[in-house]
Scaffold this active site. Structure first.
Site, PDB file in Angstrom:
ATOM      1  CG  HIS A  66      66.295  12.740  32.017  1.00 51.07           C
ATOM      2  ND1 HIS A  66      65.944  12.075  33.185  1.00 51.07           N
ATOM      3  CD2 HIS A  66      65.327  13.660  31.815  1.00 51.07           C
ATOM      4  CE1 HIS A  66      64.819  12.585  33.647  1.00 51.07           C
ATOM      5  NE2 HIS A  66      64.424  13.544  32.834  1.00 51.07           N
ATOM      6  CG  ASP A 110      68.191   9.998  34.753  1.00 52.77           C
ATOM      7  OD1 ASP A 110      68.893  10.965  34.373  1.00 52.77           O
ATOM      8  OD2 ASP A 110      66.954   9.970  34.664  1.00 52.77           O
ATOM      9  CB  SER A 206      62.898  15.300  34.985  1.00 52.79           C
ATOM     10  OG  SER A 206      62.182  14.431  34.167  1.00 52.79           O
TER      11      SER A 206
END
Length: 256
Positions: A66, A110, A206
């Site tokens: 992402h 992901d 992230s």
């Protein structure tokens, strides 16, 4: 710790799903000691940190899918302080290798590899981390940490110096029950921190690694409600062991 950049449509989708955006910063952590976590990488766009990542070979950095944006991406490797970057030695342009089945974080897969524009020189400041070969479970009672350059509080600011914090693993069935009303967990994920603890990640972390006993076992994926005032909901990571064959195939071929 890392402040993730999200496109507007994706943010809107996450809001509708009640999810805390992808990536986060380190909550209740402390600065990483020098000459440790030499595998950490800052994923950047236009010279600004957007996600974390970690070195898995001389040619590749692992991060979250992402984190991909339709813009040229770079990674910075070899420093804990993003204000102290030697662009000639520490900055690399990359080719993105998203997992072929990735759609959105809440659907799983992901994970993304970034191929460096040139092979880096390994030294005392730069060293890959070993990847988990099998699934790590909460009952294994291992000690785990997450690190990044993200926010240190909800709606806070990103940091320049890398930070880390201890996080406990959460049994996957327990995690599913706790998140049932918010999101249906996809296959190939694991949970750690954020629930029943004040420690976890926040916006900007992230793509960073969940490290247990010196081995990378997970990739920071998402949390709930963009709220880092833990304890509330478990933090969700991509389980590296479930994607190991895909990773090894790309590392062997040295291309997507």
């Amino acid at each position: 710790m890392m402040h993730a950049v999200h496109d507007l449509m994706f943010l809107y989708l996450l809001t509708c799903l009640g999810q805390n955006g992808h990536g986060s910063e380190i909550i209740n952590g402390k600065n990483v000691p020098q000459n440790s976590m030499q595998y950490m990488a800052s994923v950047q766009i236009n010279g600004k940190h957007v996600c974390g990542g970690f070195l898995v070979s001389e040619d590749f950095v692992l991060t979250a899918a992402h984190c991909y944006k339709n813009s040229p991406m770079e990674v910075v490797i070899g420093t804990h302080n993003l204000k102290k970057v030697n662009n000639n030695k520490m900055r690399y342009s990359v080719k993105t290798c998203k997992h072929p089945q990735y759609d959105k974080a809440e659907s799983g897969n992901d994970i993304m590899l970034l191929k460096l524009s040139r092979k880096l020189q390994l030294d005392k400041k730069v060293k890959p981390i070993q990847l988990a070969r099998k699934e790590i479970k909460a009952k294994d009672n291992v000690k785990c940490q997450v690190a990044g350059w993200g926010f240190t509080e909800t709606n806070g600011k990103a940091v320049d110096v890398l930070r880390w914090v201890d996080v406990p693993l959460i049994d996957l069935n327990v995690c599913k029950r706790k998140l049932k009303a918010k999101v249906t967990l996809p296959k190939g994920v694991m949970c750690a921190g954020g629930s029943d603890t004040k420690n976890g990640f926040c916006q900007g972390d992230s793509g960073g690694p969940l490290v247990c006993n010196g081995t990378a076992v997970g990739v920071v994926s998402f949390n709930i409600y963009r709220n880092c005032e833990y304890p509330n909901w478990p933090n969700v990571y991509t389980d590296i062991s479930k994607h190991l064959s895909w990773i090894k195939n790309i590392l062997k071929k040295k291309q997507c």
